[in-house]
Motif scaffolding. Sequence first.
Motif, PDB file in Angstrom:
ATOM      1  N   THR A  49      -0.564  -2.832  -2.383  1.00 33.82           N
ATOM      2  CA  THR A  49      -1.976  -2.711  -2.779  1.00 33.82           C
ATOM      3  C   THR A  49      -2.224  -3.397  -4.118  1.00 33.82           C
ATOM      4  O   THR A  49      -1.476  -3.196  -5.082  1.00 33.82           O
ATOM      5  N   HIS A  55       3.835  -1.788  -5.722  1.00 32.82           N
ATOM      6  CA  HIS A  55       4.841  -1.165  -4.850  1.00 32.82           C
ATOM      7  C   HIS A  55       4.412  -1.251  -3.395  1.00 32.82           C
ATOM      8  O   HIS A  55       3.227  -1.376  -3.080  1.00 32.82           O
ATOM      9  N   SER A 100       4.757   1.131  -0.195  1.00 35.53           N
ATOM     10  CA  SER A 100       5.151   2.494   0.200  1.00 35.53           C
ATOM     11  C   SER A 100       5.976   2.431   1.478  1.00 35.53           C
ATOM     12  O   SER A 100       5.554   1.816   2.465  1.00 35.53           O
TER      13      SER A 100
HETATM   14  P1  2AM Z   1       0.065   4.196  -1.863  1.00 35.88           P
HETATM   15  O1  2AM Z   1       0.771   3.308  -0.907  1.00 35.88           O
HETATM   16  O2  2AM Z   1       0.754   4.325  -3.173  1.00 35.88           O
HETATM   17  O3  2AM Z   1      -0.277   5.542  -1.273  1.00 35.88           O
HETATM   18  C1  2AM Z   1      -4.350   2.369   1.332  1.00 35.88           C
HETATM   19  O4  2AM Z   1      -4.587   3.728   1.306  1.00 35.88           O
HETATM   20  C2  2AM Z   1      -3.606   1.933   0.109  1.00 35.88           C
HETATM   21  O5  2AM Z   1      -4.368   2.215  -1.066  1.00 35.88           O
HETATM   22  C3  2AM Z   1      -2.256   2.576  -0.090  1.00 35.88           C
HETATM   23  O6  2AM Z   1      -1.335   1.552  -0.422  1.00 35.88           O
HETATM   24  C4  2AM Z   1      -2.406   3.517  -1.244  1.00 35.88           C
HETATM   25  O7  2AM Z   1      -1.348   3.493  -2.152  1.00 35.88           O
HETATM   26  C5  2AM Z   1      -3.603   2.979  -1.955  1.00 35.88           C
HETATM   27  N1  2AM Z   1      -4.428   4.086  -2.433  1.00 35.88           N
HETATM   28  C6  2AM Z   1      -4.884   5.104  -1.697  1.00 35.88           C
HETATM   29  N2  2AM Z   1      -5.643   5.928  -2.448  1.00 35.88           N
HETATM   30  C7  2AM Z   1      -5.647   5.415  -3.690  1.00 35.88           C
HETATM   31  C8  2AM Z   1      -6.249   5.788  -4.916  1.00 35.88           C
HETATM   32  N3  2AM Z   1      -7.042   6.865  -5.016  1.00 35.88           N
HETATM   33  N4  2AM Z   1      -6.018   5.002  -5.983  1.00 35.88           N
HETATM   34  C9  2AM Z   1      -5.243   3.924  -5.909  1.00 35.88           C
HETATM   35  N5  2AM Z   1      -4.657   3.509  -4.765  1.00 35.88           N
HETATM   36  C10 2AM Z   1      -4.854   4.236  -3.677  1.00 35.88           C
END
Ligand code: 2AM
Length: 179
Positions: A45, A125, A127
């Motif tokens: 992301t 990163h 996930s």
């Molecule tokens: P993550 O992999 O660390 O959970 C889609 O949901 C993507 O957006 C995921 O990669 C997630 O990160 C990220 N994401 C979801 N909610 C978020 C938030 N409130 N703030 C930042 N990134 C977020």
Amino acid sequence: MPESRRLFFALSLPTALQKQVIRWRADNFEPEDGRPVAAANLHLTLAFLGDVSDQKAGVLREIATRIQSPAFSLRLDDLGHWPRPGVVWLGTRRAPLALLQLASLLRSHAARNGCHQSTLPFHPHVSLLRGATRPVALPAATPQWQLDATDFSLYESRFHQGRTRYQCLQSWPLLAAPP
Ligand code: 2AM
């Protein structure tokens, strides 16, 4: 009420790299460590947008079209566990400046367009496992993969029949390095 969709900008992983990662993951983690992220959902992301109206998404797509950022290569050579929110991730020990600048640009445009941005520092990163809230024994040897980022994409996150699916809506090229 206007339509809204849950969106984010991200780097995708090529299919060959997805396959290598999930093979390695299957060999190095136990089922109780967490829920494996589906191969097609592996991504890095750049900027999370949240629930966005179609009108606002259109504005952000326009902005993305005008971005002129260089392509870069990223070594995926770091591994970690965040017990909260329960994520085992693959990262990088040295984030390229071009990656940090691209993420920062997208995040600032997102914020200016009313998409709340986390105050936590950007930690690039991918996930690998979710629901990993209990201690996880991380493998001692960290993999050494390379991600060649030649474009970035806008994704929609959908939750359907108990599964999350990320659908790529549009991609934009990063500028190739001059020969
Ligand atoms: P993550 O992999 O660390 O959970 C889609 O949901 C993507 O957006 C995921 O990669 C997630 O990160 C990220 N994401 C979801 N909610 C978020 C938030 N409130 N703030 C930042 N990134 C977020």
